[in-house]
Design a protein around this motif. Structure first.
Motif, PDB file in Angstrom:
ATOM      1  N   VAL A 240       0.909  -1.152   0.000  1.00  0.00           N
ATOM      2  CA  VAL A 240       0.000   0.000   0.000  1.00  0.00           C
ATOM      3  C   VAL A 240       0.943   1.194   0.000  1.00  0.00           C
ATOM      4  O   VAL A 240       1.558   1.494   1.019  1.00  0.00           O
ATOM      5  CB  VAL A 240      -0.917   0.061   1.240  1.00  0.00           C
ATOM      6  CG1 VAL A 240      -1.922   1.199   1.099  1.00  0.00           C
ATOM      7  CG2 VAL A 240      -1.642  -1.260   1.470  1.00  0.00           C
TER       8      VAL A 240
ATOM      9  N   ALA B  46       3.361   2.995  10.468  1.00  0.00           N
ATOM     10  CA  ALA B  46       2.313   2.330  11.250  1.00  0.00           C
ATOM     11  C   ALA B  46       2.886   1.271  12.192  1.00  0.00           C
ATOM     12  O   ALA B  46       2.302   1.000  13.235  1.00  0.00           O
ATOM     13  CB  ALA B  46       1.276   1.715  10.324  1.00  0.00           C
ATOM     14  N   THR B  47       4.014   0.674  11.840  1.00  0.00           N
ATOM     15  CA  THR B  47       4.611  -0.300  12.756  1.00  0.00           C
ATOM     16  C   THR B  47       4.957   0.380  14.079  1.00  0.00           C
ATOM     17  O   THR B  47       4.598  -0.101  15.157  1.00  0.00           O
ATOM     18  CB  THR B  47       5.889  -0.916  12.130  1.00  0.00           C
ATOM     19  OG1 THR B  47       5.551  -1.463  10.855  1.00  0.00           O
ATOM     20  CG2 THR B  47       6.477  -1.994  13.017  1.00  0.00           C
TER      21      THR B  47
ATOM     22  N   ASN C  76       1.830   1.479  15.855  1.00  0.00           N
ATOM     23  CA  ASN C  76       1.240   0.371  16.610  1.00  0.00           C
ATOM     24  C   ASN C  76       2.010   0.165  17.911  1.00  0.00           C
ATOM     25  O   ASN C  76       1.424  -0.005  18.983  1.00  0.00           O
ATOM     26  CB  ASN C  76       1.278  -0.925  15.785  1.00  0.00           C
ATOM     27  CG  ASN C  76       0.161  -1.000  14.739  1.00  0.00           C
ATOM     28  OD1 ASN C  76      -0.926  -0.475  14.949  1.00  0.00           O
ATOM     29  ND2 ASN C  76       0.441  -1.640  13.620  1.00  0.00           N
TER      30      ASN C  76
ATOM     31  N   SER D 283       2.882  -6.402  11.254  1.00  0.00           N
ATOM     32  CA  SER D 283       3.533  -5.293  11.956  1.00  0.00           C
ATOM     33  C   SER D 283       2.961  -5.140  13.358  1.00  0.00           C
ATOM     34  O   SER D 283       3.645  -4.690  14.270  1.00  0.00           O
ATOM     35  CB  SER D 283       3.366  -3.993  11.179  1.00  0.00           C
ATOM     36  OG  SER D 283       2.052  -3.511  11.323  1.00  0.00           O
TER      37      SER D 283
ATOM     38  N   GLY E  14      -9.123  -1.624   7.792  1.00  0.00           N
ATOM     39  CA  GLY E  14      -8.455  -1.807   6.503  1.00  0.00           C
ATOM     40  C   GLY E  14      -7.555  -3.027   6.515  1.00  0.00           C
ATOM     41  O   GLY E  14      -6.383  -2.924   6.873  1.00  0.00           O
TER      42      GLY E  14
ATOM     43  N   VAL F 298      -5.053  -5.556   5.054  1.00  0.00           N
ATOM     44  CA  VAL F 298      -4.009  -5.232   4.078  1.00  0.00           C
ATOM     45  C   VAL F 298      -4.258  -5.900   2.719  1.00  0.00           C
ATOM     46  O   VAL F 298      -3.786  -5.415   1.688  1.00  0.00           O
ATOM     47  CB  VAL F 298      -2.616  -5.571   4.647  1.00  0.00           C
ATOM     48  CG1 VAL F 298      -2.347  -7.070   4.583  1.00  0.00           C
ATOM     49  CG2 VAL F 298      -1.534  -4.777   3.955  1.00  0.00           C
TER      50      VAL F 298
ATOM     51  N   ASP G  63      -5.309  -0.779  14.269  1.00  0.00           N
ATOM     52  CA  ASP G  63      -4.320  -0.606  13.207  1.00  0.00           C
ATOM     53  C   ASP G  63      -5.090  -0.090  11.991  1.00  0.00           C
ATOM     54  O   ASP G  63      -5.797  -0.842  11.325  1.00  0.00           O
ATOM     55  CB  ASP G  63      -3.644  -1.952  12.901  1.00  0.00           C
ATOM     56  CG  ASP G  63      -2.659  -1.852  11.735  1.00  0.00           C
ATOM     57  OD1 ASP G  63      -2.558  -0.766  11.119  1.00  0.00           O
ATOM     58  OD2 ASP G  63      -2.006  -2.861  11.439  1.00  0.00           O
TER      59      ASP G  63
ATOM     60  N   ALA H 289      -3.603   1.665   9.337  1.00  0.00           N
ATOM     61  CA  ALA H 289      -2.476   2.176   8.548  1.00  0.00           C
ATOM     62  C   ALA H 289      -2.942   2.937   7.308  1.00  0.00           C
ATOM     63  O   ALA H 289      -2.497   4.039   7.042  1.00  0.00           O
ATOM     64  CB  ALA H 289      -1.554   1.030   8.163  1.00  0.00           C
TER      65      ALA H 289
ATOM     66  N   ASP I 221      -0.791   5.644   8.870  1.00  0.00           N
ATOM     67  CA  ASP I 221       0.334   6.104   8.067  1.00  0.00           C
ATOM     68  C   ASP I 221      -0.059   7.347   7.302  1.00  0.00           C
ATOM     69  O   ASP I 221      -1.188   7.445   6.805  1.00  0.00           O
ATOM     70  CB  ASP I 221       0.714   5.027   7.030  1.00  0.00           C
ATOM     71  CG  ASP I 221       1.808   4.102   7.525  1.00  0.00           C
ATOM     72  OD1 ASP I 221       2.733   4.587   8.199  1.00  0.00           O
ATOM     73  OD2 ASP I 221       1.730   2.898   7.221  1.00  0.00           O
TER      74      ASP I 221
ATOM     75  N   LYS J  57       1.393   6.497   3.270  1.00  0.00           N
ATOM     76  CA  LYS J  57       0.571   5.728   2.345  1.00  0.00           C
ATOM     77  C   LYS J  57      -0.452   6.674   1.706  1.00  0.00           C
ATOM     78  O   LYS J  57      -0.136   7.377   0.771  1.00  0.00           O
ATOM     79  CB  LYS J  57      -0.095   4.558   3.077  1.00  0.00           C
ATOM     80  CG  LYS J  57       0.916   3.458   3.437  1.00  0.00           C
ATOM     81  CD  LYS J  57       0.304   2.311   4.199  1.00  0.00           C
ATOM     82  CE  LYS J  57       1.359   1.241   4.488  1.00  0.00           C
ATOM     83  NZ  LYS J  57       0.888   0.269   5.475  1.00  0.00           N
TER      84      LYS J  57
HETATM   85  C1  LIG Z   1       1.493  -0.827   5.879  1.00  0.00           C
HETATM   86  C2  LIG Z   1       0.772  -1.376   7.048  1.00  0.00           C
HETATM   87  C3  LIG Z   1       1.376  -1.464   8.304  1.00  0.00           C
HETATM   88  C4  LIG Z   1       2.820  -1.128   8.528  1.00  0.00           C
HETATM   89  O1  LIG Z   1       3.101   0.175   8.197  1.00  0.00           O
HETATM   90  P1  LIG Z   1       4.580   0.739   8.025  1.00  0.00           P
HETATM   91  O2  LIG Z   1       4.323   2.129   7.620  1.00  0.00           O
HETATM   92  O3  LIG Z   1       5.220  -0.085   6.959  1.00  0.00           O
HETATM   93  O4  LIG Z   1       5.269   0.606   9.333  1.00  0.00           O
HETATM   94  C5  LIG Z   1       0.612  -1.901   9.351  1.00  0.00           C
HETATM   95  N1  LIG Z   1      -0.663  -2.274   9.183  1.00  0.00           N
HETATM   96  C6  LIG Z   1      -1.272  -2.229   7.987  1.00  0.00           C
HETATM   97  C7  LIG Z   1      -2.702  -2.660   7.873  1.00  0.00           C
HETATM   98  C8  LIG Z   1      -0.572  -1.780   6.877  1.00  0.00           C
HETATM   99  O5  LIG Z   1      -1.170  -1.718   5.685  1.00  0.00           O
END
Ligand SMILES: *Cc1c(COP(=O)(O)O)cnc(C)c1O
Length: 456
Positions: free
Chosen positions: A81, A141-142, A145, A186, A231, A233, A258, A260, A287, A290
């Motif tokens: 993403v 997002a890691t 989280n 993540s 959402g 992934v 989460d 992201a 994020d 993204k």
């Molecule tokens: C991309 C993503 C993450 C991790 O995000 P990073 O920006 O790579 O740390 C976590 N959860 C979901 C659902 C994601 O799509």
């Protein structure tokens, strides 16, 4: 040697190289050619003893680096993403790099600190979060989280009379962690970093779209963290946040989301219903690199009761001058860090509320267009396309794998693969401001052309 003095024409040179790169990015193949990747070795000479002119350094980077990049800032990159970079936020990034502000403490950069506050206020409003919730600007997002779970750890253990920041987890009251069967890796990594453990979780079954089944939630109490996602992934589906938050809060459990990319659904009126209830959560991760389309790296953590994030992250020393205002590093795992709020502010200021809604909605519409085009060409769409994610099978797992491989080699666009409900699928994630409807049609044409050849 270059102390303080500007090197003549260096920044204009960088700007014109960048402009040329971006003006060609939609005309080149999306994944770099293997020969271009091999040419990166020209940059692997032994470190010279002597200094070099920065203009030569830049020229080397452009000559060997640029062709080896993945064209994810163009309109036809649909892997993982991955957003592109909005013009205003790219330009803001350059200016902010010239400012070189350290956003750890307010006294180090009133500008970076204030822009973070303004941008996060706008986002609280967009996401429907309480105005007084805490926000930390992290790498992605890691880490978001991780930060949210660190706040959860603080809150639940403090309530049990345990100071986890001082005492650590050895001998602490047990915290139970519930995750969906479709939890993102993540989040599991964040659980391991925070000391909860990846394997100490109770998984809840998911439905065919990957949504946590709230009717299968195990028993829990006020020492429980329930991790849900906004959402998925792969499918883009949302866990039933409203129901889970309501049930969790009756018992005093903590809900972490989460979100992201999915949290951005809240910015588009026609998709907002998907994220219903997420604003009731205790902590959220998202994020900006993204779907907001700011440069890497940028993630955000929000914690409903700001004091829990603050108490988990705060630190002080005699030489660290504080101001009485919000100190950015009291809300993040990092201390010294770049001024991410500048680009977030610029992206939002340039889009406006309507522009942001339109960007999110357009990507969702484009995802639906991919699904429709592939379906009408005779291929199977494996998910309900509710957001920006499309999962497609081109026949057997082996055929689908071959199509993915050939799509990547063809270079018109780029998509990755995944496993969905026991089948191999190609993942299409539409997350870039730069994707035009024409990019979608060109990419569809390539996918269908390649798939028909592979299948026949
Ligand atoms: C991309 C993503 C993450 C991790 O995000 P990073 O920006 O790579 O740390 C976590 N959860 C979901 C659902 C994601 O799509």
């Amino acid at each position: 040697m270059f102390g303080g003095a500007l090197v003549k024409n260096l920044l204009p040179d960088a700007a014109s190289r960048a402009e040329l790169y971006l003006s060609n990015v939609n005309r080149r193949r999306v994944a770099p050619a293997p020969e271009d990747v091999a040419r990166l070795e020209h940059l692997a000479q032994p470190l010279p003893d002597e200094a070099a002119d920065p203009r030569e350094v830049l020229a080397l980077l452009d000559e060997y680096g640029s062709p080896a990049t993945v064209a994810s800032s163009g309109g036809r990159y649909f892997g993982f993403v991955t957003g592109g970079t909005l013009p205003a936020s790219l330009a803001a990034n350059w200016l902010a790099a010239a400012w070189d502000q350290n956003c750890a403490f307010r006294v180090m950069s009133p500008a970076a600190s204030r822009l973070e506050e303004i941008a996060s206020d706008w986002l609280r409003d967009i996401f429907g979060l309480p105005a007084q919730s805490g926000c930390g600007f992290v790498t992605g997002a890691t880490t978001a989280n991780f930060a949210g779970l660190t706040a959860a750890r603080h809150a639940l253990l403090a309530r049990a009379g345990w100071n986890v920041e001082e005492q650590g987890l050895f001998g602490a009251p047990e915290i139970k962690v519930i995750v969906g069967a479709e939890v993102h890796i993540s989040l599991l990594k964040a659980l391991s970093l925070v000391g909860f453990g990846k394997a100490r979780v109770t998984p809840v079954p998911a439905d065919d779209q990957g949504r946590m089944r709230a009717d299968h939630l195990p028993a829990f109490d006020d020492r429980t963290v329930i991790c849900i996602q906004a959402g998925n992934v792969n499918s883009g589906a949302f866990d039933p946040a409203a129901e889970i938050c309501a049930r969790a809060h009756e018992k005093g459990a903590w809900v972490h989301v989460d979100g992201a990319f999915g949290l951005w659904a809240a910015a588009a009126p026609a998709r907002r219903h998907l994220a219903a209830g997420v604003a009731e959560a205790d902590s959220l991760a998202t994020d900006c690199h993204k779907w907001l389309n700011v440069p890497y790296d940028c993630g955000l953590t929000f914690v409903r009761d700001a004091s829990h994030l603050h108490n988990a992250m705060t630190f002080n020393a005699a030489y660290l001058q504080t101001t009485g205002g919000r100190e950015p590093s009291h809300f993040t795992p990092e201390s010294s860090r770049r001024a991410r709020g500048v680009e977030v502010w610029a992206a939002l200021r340039s889009l406006g509320r309507k522009g942001l809604a339109e960007m999110i909605e357009r990507n969702c519409r484009q995802a639906a267009c991919f699904a429709e085009g592939l379906r009408s060409a005779g291929f199977r769409i494996l998910n309900d396309v509710v957001l920006n994610q499309v999962l497609v099978s081109f026949g057997t797992d082996i055929q689908t794998e071959r199509v993915i491989d050939e799509v990547q080699k063809d270079g018109t666009c780029w998509c990755g693969g995944t496993q969905w409900n026991g089948q191999t699928a190609m993942r299409i994630s539409v997350s870039s401001w730069a994707t035009t409807d024409d990019d979608v049609h060109q990419s569809l044409e390539a996918m269908v052309r390649i798939a028909k050849r592979v299948v026949n």
